[in-house]
Design a protein around this motif. Structure first.
Motif, mmCIF file in Angstrom:
data_model
loop_
_atom_site.group_PDB
_atom_site.id
_atom_site.type_symbol
_atom_site.label_atom_id
_atom_site.label_comp_id
_atom_site.label_asym_id
_atom_site.label_seq_id
_atom_site.Cartn_x
_atom_site.Cartn_y
_atom_site.Cartn_z
ATOM 1 N N ILE A 102 1.007 -1.522 -0.136
ATOM 2 C CA ILE A 102 -0.100 -0.175 0.088
ATOM 3 C C ILE A 102 0.969 1.249 0.105
ATOM 4 O O ILE A 102 0.696 2.101 -0.758
ATOM 5 C CB ILE A 102 -1.202 -0.007 1.305
ATOM 6 C CG1 ILE A 102 -1.857 -1.169 1.122
ATOM 7 C CG2 ILE A 102 -1.681 1.232 1.237
ATOM 8 C CD1 ILE A 102 -2.634 -1.204 2.362
ATOM 9 N N PHE A 103 1.731 1.079 0.881
ATOM 10 C CA PHE A 103 2.768 2.371 0.915
ATOM 11 C C PHE A 103 3.311 2.285 -0.475
ATOM 12 O O PHE A 103 3.531 3.718 -0.876
ATOM 13 C CB PHE A 103 3.949 1.983 1.892
ATOM 14 C CG PHE A 103 5.085 2.914 1.934
ATOM 15 C CD1 PHE A 103 5.030 4.235 2.463
ATOM 16 C CD2 PHE A 103 6.270 2.813 1.260
ATOM 17 C CE1 PHE A 103 6.040 5.186 2.494
ATOM 18 C CE2 PHE A 103 7.355 3.655 1.424
ATOM 19 C CZ PHE A 103 7.262 4.912 2.157
ATOM 20 N N THR A 104 3.799 1.629 -1.403
ATOM 21 C CA THR A 104 4.551 1.489 -2.630
ATOM 22 C C THR A 104 3.415 2.318 -3.527
ATOM 23 O O THR A 104 3.934 3.175 -4.283
ATOM 24 C CB THR A 104 4.923 0.303 -3.002
ATOM 25 O OG1 THR A 104 5.752 -0.447 -2.373
ATOM 26 C CG2 THR A 104 5.169 0.390 -4.558
ATOM 27 N N ALA A 105 2.060 1.976 -3.552
ATOM 28 C CA ALA A 105 1.080 2.726 -4.434
ATOM 29 C C ALA A 105 1.084 4.099 -4.402
ATOM 30 O O ALA A 105 1.041 4.940 -5.054
ATOM 31 C CB ALA A 105 -0.248 1.685 -4.391
ATOM 32 N N ILE A 106 0.900 4.209 -2.819
ATOM 33 C CA ILE A 106 0.829 5.816 -2.299
ATOM 34 C C ILE A 106 1.886 6.549 -2.856
ATOM 35 O O ILE A 106 1.735 7.680 -3.154
ATOM 36 C CB ILE A 106 0.446 5.648 -0.501
ATOM 37 C CG1 ILE A 106 -0.702 5.184 -0.763
ATOM 38 C CG2 ILE A 106 0.501 7.039 -0.192
ATOM 39 C CD1 ILE A 106 -1.233 5.052 1.159
ATOM 40 N N VAL A 107 3.176 6.175 -2.411
ATOM 41 C CA VAL A 107 4.426 7.037 -2.673
ATOM 42 C C VAL A 107 4.463 7.021 -4.410
ATOM 43 O O VAL A 107 4.844 8.285 -4.727
ATOM 44 C CB VAL A 107 5.706 6.231 -2.268
ATOM 45 C CG1 VAL A 107 6.788 6.859 -3.029
ATOM 46 C CG2 VAL A 107 5.704 6.223 -0.800
#
Length: 291
Positions: free
Chosen positions: A147-152
């Protein structure tokens, strides 16, 4: 449940591809360069982040920054050592420079790949995630790092949009992509714009590479598939069209994810390449391309 898992995984990998392909497209749109060392630069960033965090023990955040810095330096090396000498050469006819740049960046990418394999072996490297743990989304256990990857990725793409459309430097880059000759007549130095574009590209490729290393892991064998995916995306979207590349990134990302889940991860890049062949016959300019 599997369909929802494909939806989540597909979005994360598509966002990663979109981030990397945006820089790839920006370079072509401004300077007409198709950088075939793209996958090697992403892998170099991921391996550098892994080595810094796992071998040098500098910490996850510092390791990620080192990975991005390595991609930036490698991008500049690609421009100054490979691309610019060819573009400035008087011995190479102008109509042949494009193929020389393609060949030069391809060979440069292979050199980087072999150096990575020599110093770090061909074994897959997984970068330590910045965000650890899992979260339950509608019954599907999803890594927080995914999820962090997609947000960044989405945030960085949004910041790039603001840079290009809301700053003087960004508008100069945009103008150069539309009419390089006109920019020169206005007194702007194209070389400086090229340097800015390659810097942006190096940062984008570095962030994408480090996040990919955290998400899926990379090895020297990842260089070819990553370059092929980026090339497929920019051609499908339309050469030079950032908006088209963003759309194509999600098409390719979901195609690869569906193939990996339903067929085999070994064949994940094949559907996108087949789609590329079909598009080149039906609509050679791509989804939003102008030429």
């Amino acid at each position: 449940m599997r369909a929802f898992q494909i939806l989540i995984d597909g979005f994360a990998i598509s966002a990663l591809y979109a981030l990397g392909a945006t820089g790839f497209t920006l370079i072509f749109g401004v300077s007409g360069v198709l950088n075939l060392s793209h996958g090697a630069i992403m892998v170099a960033a991921a391996v550098a982040a892994w080595a810094a965090a796992s071998i040098l023990n500098v910490g996850t955040y510092a390791g990620a920054l080192i990975g991005v810095a390595v991609a930036l330096v490698t991008a500049f090396a690609t421009y100054f050592a490979v691309v610019k000498p060819i573009q400035d050469s008087r011995r190479i006819p102008n109509e042949e420079k494009e193929i020389f740049v393609l060949t030069g960046t391809l060979l440069w990418g292979i050199m980087i790949q072999e150096l990575i394999a020599y110093f770090f072996t061909n074994n897959a490297k997984t970068v330590l995630p910045i965000v650890e743990g899992v979260v339950d989304i509608l019954g599907v256990r999803t890594p927080k790092n995914e999820i962090f990857t997609a947000i960044v990725c989405c945030l960085v793409i949004a910041l790039l949009w603001l840079l290009v459309n809301r700053t003087r430097t960004g508008k100069a880059v945009l103008a150069a992509s539309m009419n390089p000759r006109g920019v020169t007549l206005l007194g702007l130095e194209l070389t400086n714009i090229f340097i800015v574009v390659w810097a942006i590209y190096g940062i984008l490729a570095g962030i994408a590479g480090v996040l990919l290393g955290m998400f899926l892991g990379v090895s020297s064998y990842s260089v070819g598939p990553l370059t092929a995916s980026a090339f497929s995306i920019v051609v499908l979207g339309g050469l030079g069209s950032v908006s088209g590349s963003l759309i194509a990134a999600f098409v390719v990302g979901y195609l690869e994810t569906i193939t990996a889940y339903l067929v085999s991860p070994a064949y994940r890049t094949i559907p996108a390449l087949l789609l590329l062949v079909v598009v080149m016959y039906i609509r050679p300019q791509g989804l939003l391309g102008r030429r």
